[in-house]
Motif scaffolding. Structure first.
Motif, PDB file in Angstrom:
ATOM      1  N   HIS A 101      47.574  41.706  39.230  1.00 36.54           N
ATOM      2  CA  HIS A 101      47.321  41.390  37.823  1.00 36.54           C
ATOM      3  C   HIS A 101      48.594  41.577  37.004  1.00 36.54           C
ATOM      4  O   HIS A 101      49.583  42.122  37.484  1.00 36.54           O
ATOM      5  CB  HIS A 101      46.234  42.319  37.262  1.00 36.54           C
ATOM      6  CG  HIS A 101      44.860  42.039  37.754  1.00 36.54           C
ATOM      7  ND1 HIS A 101      43.830  41.636  36.926  1.00 36.54           N
ATOM      8  CD2 HIS A 101      44.312  42.138  38.994  1.00 36.54           C
ATOM      9  CE1 HIS A 101      42.726  41.496  37.632  1.00 36.54           C
ATOM     10  NE2 HIS A 101      42.992  41.793  38.899  1.00 36.54           N
TER      11      HIS A 101
ATOM     12  N   TYR B 214      36.779  41.845  44.761  1.00 36.21           N
ATOM     13  CA  TYR B 214      37.447  43.107  44.442  1.00 36.21           C
ATOM     14  C   TYR B 214      36.982  44.261  45.329  1.00 36.21           C
ATOM     15  O   TYR B 214      37.625  45.313  45.362  1.00 36.21           O
ATOM     16  CB  TYR B 214      37.222  43.466  42.976  1.00 36.21           C
ATOM     17  CG  TYR B 214      38.098  42.661  42.041  1.00 36.21           C
ATOM     18  CD1 TYR B 214      39.326  43.135  41.605  1.00 36.21           C
ATOM     19  CD2 TYR B 214      37.699  41.395  41.609  1.00 36.21           C
ATOM     20  CE1 TYR B 214      40.142  42.392  40.759  1.00 36.21           C
ATOM     21  CE2 TYR B 214      38.496  40.639  40.763  1.00 36.21           C
ATOM     22  CZ  TYR B 214      39.718  41.146  40.351  1.00 36.21           C
ATOM     23  OH  TYR B 214      40.522  40.397  39.521  1.00 36.21           O
TER      24      TYR B 214
ATOM     25  N   VAL C  69      44.519  46.774  44.164  1.00 37.47           N
ATOM     26  CA  VAL C  69      44.900  46.062  42.945  1.00 37.47           C
ATOM     27  C   VAL C  69      46.251  46.592  42.470  1.00 37.47           C
ATOM     28  O   VAL C  69      46.448  47.796  42.348  1.00 37.47           O
ATOM     29  CB  VAL C  69      43.844  46.250  41.835  1.00 37.47           C
ATOM     30  CG1 VAL C  69      44.355  45.667  40.519  1.00 37.47           C
ATOM     31  CG2 VAL C  69      42.535  45.581  42.229  1.00 37.47           C
TER      32      VAL C  69
ATOM     33  N   TYR D 224      40.091  44.231  37.148  1.00 34.24           N
ATOM     34  CA  TYR D 224      41.063  44.998  37.939  1.00 34.24           C
ATOM     35  C   TYR D 224      40.517  46.370  38.298  1.00 34.24           C
ATOM     36  O   TYR D 224      40.799  46.929  39.363  1.00 34.24           O
ATOM     37  CB  TYR D 224      42.370  45.158  37.156  1.00 34.24           C
ATOM     38  CG  TYR D 224      42.346  46.293  36.171  1.00 34.24           C
ATOM     39  CD1 TYR D 224      42.806  47.553  36.528  1.00 34.24           C
ATOM     40  CD2 TYR D 224      41.805  46.125  34.898  1.00 34.24           C
ATOM     41  CE1 TYR D 224      42.755  48.612  35.631  1.00 34.24           C
ATOM     42  CE2 TYR D 224      41.747  47.173  34.005  1.00 34.24           C
ATOM     43  CZ  TYR D 224      42.221  48.413  34.369  1.00 34.24           C
ATOM     44  OH  TYR D 224      42.153  49.461  33.488  1.00 34.24           O
TER      45      TYR D 224
ATOM     46  N   GLY E 128      38.715  47.339  41.735  1.00 36.37           N
ATOM     47  CA  GLY E 128      39.394  47.491  43.018  1.00 36.37           C
ATOM     48  C   GLY E 128      39.231  48.891  43.585  1.00 36.37           C
ATOM     49  O   GLY E 128      38.906  49.847  42.870  1.00 36.37           O
TER      50      GLY E 128
END
Length: 317
Positions: free
Chosen positions: A18, A71, A76, A92, A95
């Motif tokens: 990300h 995920y 992440v 995010y 994760g």
């Protein structure tokens, strides 16, 4: 820290990368560059990139379509994002493990593993540093990766003009050029300007205001002005440094209306401005910060604060 990050990359089969909302070249360069390094070095792994896209920068890298279940069990990695609310795609947090790689002051130490280096010009420079550490352990630097990382360094140093440019920055840029970074095509993509944006740039140059005997500058691009010139918020924000070279200018504030808020970009040639940004729901680097306000009255408060900072500033001889 680089060794720990590499070990985690080796351990996980699924990795999702990300970066921050409204991405700039460093956000995309570091995100895409790291993703490409992992893909080239560990072809068996699943590597994805998450976040919204900016049309003018899709020539650099495209994002992946992700579902919630992807995920599960994923590593992440978040690049170039100081504060967790600014991470593009808040999934995010779903994760299994989160790594933060950033070069902003570490005011929001989110994640399970943090690598923050405020001495780096950009996170793209940090990713190059990571590659140089790991190349003896199998990391691969492709021509595509070199171009992405070079774009991030160029973007965050203003083509090597800003004070964050160091001897290391130039060394890493040279290595990326040697690795095949496609500089001509990159510059063509980064700095091409649409006719509406060029005309808006003319408006900015004619209408910016100065304060404190020309040491502070400001402009407010309202919704009406953006509609008149048919320019988006993200495009207009590219003009943040349009009047930065005016003689005597030490700091400036660039206000752009968004649907439900006013985005503020604060820049400086010396005075520290991130403390001011923090007062208005923001933060960032000492000389390059962002904030969020909601009323025209608050624009005046930001300008007053910037004037006070400049008046108290003593240049380092």
């Amino acid at each position: 820290m680089k060794e720990a990050i590499l070990e985690n990359i080796k351990q996980y089969n699924k990795i999702i990368i990300h970066r921050h909302v409204r991405p700039d070249p460093d956000a995309l360069g570091s995100q895409g560059g790291l993703a490409q390094i992992i893909k080239d070095s560990f072809p068996e792994k699943e590597v994805y990139m998450a976040g919204e896209e900016i049309g003018s920068l899709t020539f650099l890298v495209r994002m992946d379509e992700l579902t919630d279940d992807m995920y599960e069990g994923a590593l992440v990695i978040v690049c170039d994002t100081a504060n967790s609310p600014r991470i593009s795609d808040q999934r995010y947090a779903s994760g299994e493990k989160i790594i933060k790689i950033d070069h902003h002051p570490n005011e929001d130490p989110y994640g399970d593993l943090l690598w923050v280096d405020t001495s780096s010009s950009s996170v793209s420079e940090m990713i190059m540093d990571f590659y140089l550490f790991g190349r003896e352990h199998g990391l691969v630097l492709s021509k595509k990766t070199a171009t992405l990382l070079y774009s991030g360094i160029v973007g965050d140093t203003g083509r090597f003009l800003y004070s964050n440019t160091t001897e290391r920055t130039f060394r890493y840029a040279a290595e990326l050029l040697a690795a095949g970074a496609e500089v001509h095509e990159l510059y063509e993509g980064l700095y091409k300007t649409s006719e509406p944006l060029a005309r808006l740039a003319g408006y900015v140059m004619e209408n910016f205001q100065t304060h404190s005997r020309g040491r502070v500058g400001s402009i407010h691009l309202t919704k009406e002005i953006l509609e008149r010139y048919n320019v988006s918020v993200s495009e207009a924000s590219l003009l943040v440094n349009a009047f930065s070279h005016v003689e005597g200018m030490l700091a400036w504030a660039f206000f752009v209306d968004e649907p439900d808020q006013i985005r503020v970009r604060i820049r400086s040639k010396g005075p520290v401005v991130n403390g001011l940004a923090r007062q208005f729901n923001g933060g960032g680097h000492p000389r390059s910060s962002g904030a969020t306000i909601y009323t025209p009255e608050e624009t005046k408060e930001v300008i007053r604060g910037l004037i006070e900072i400049v008046q108290e500033y003593t240049p380092v001889s």
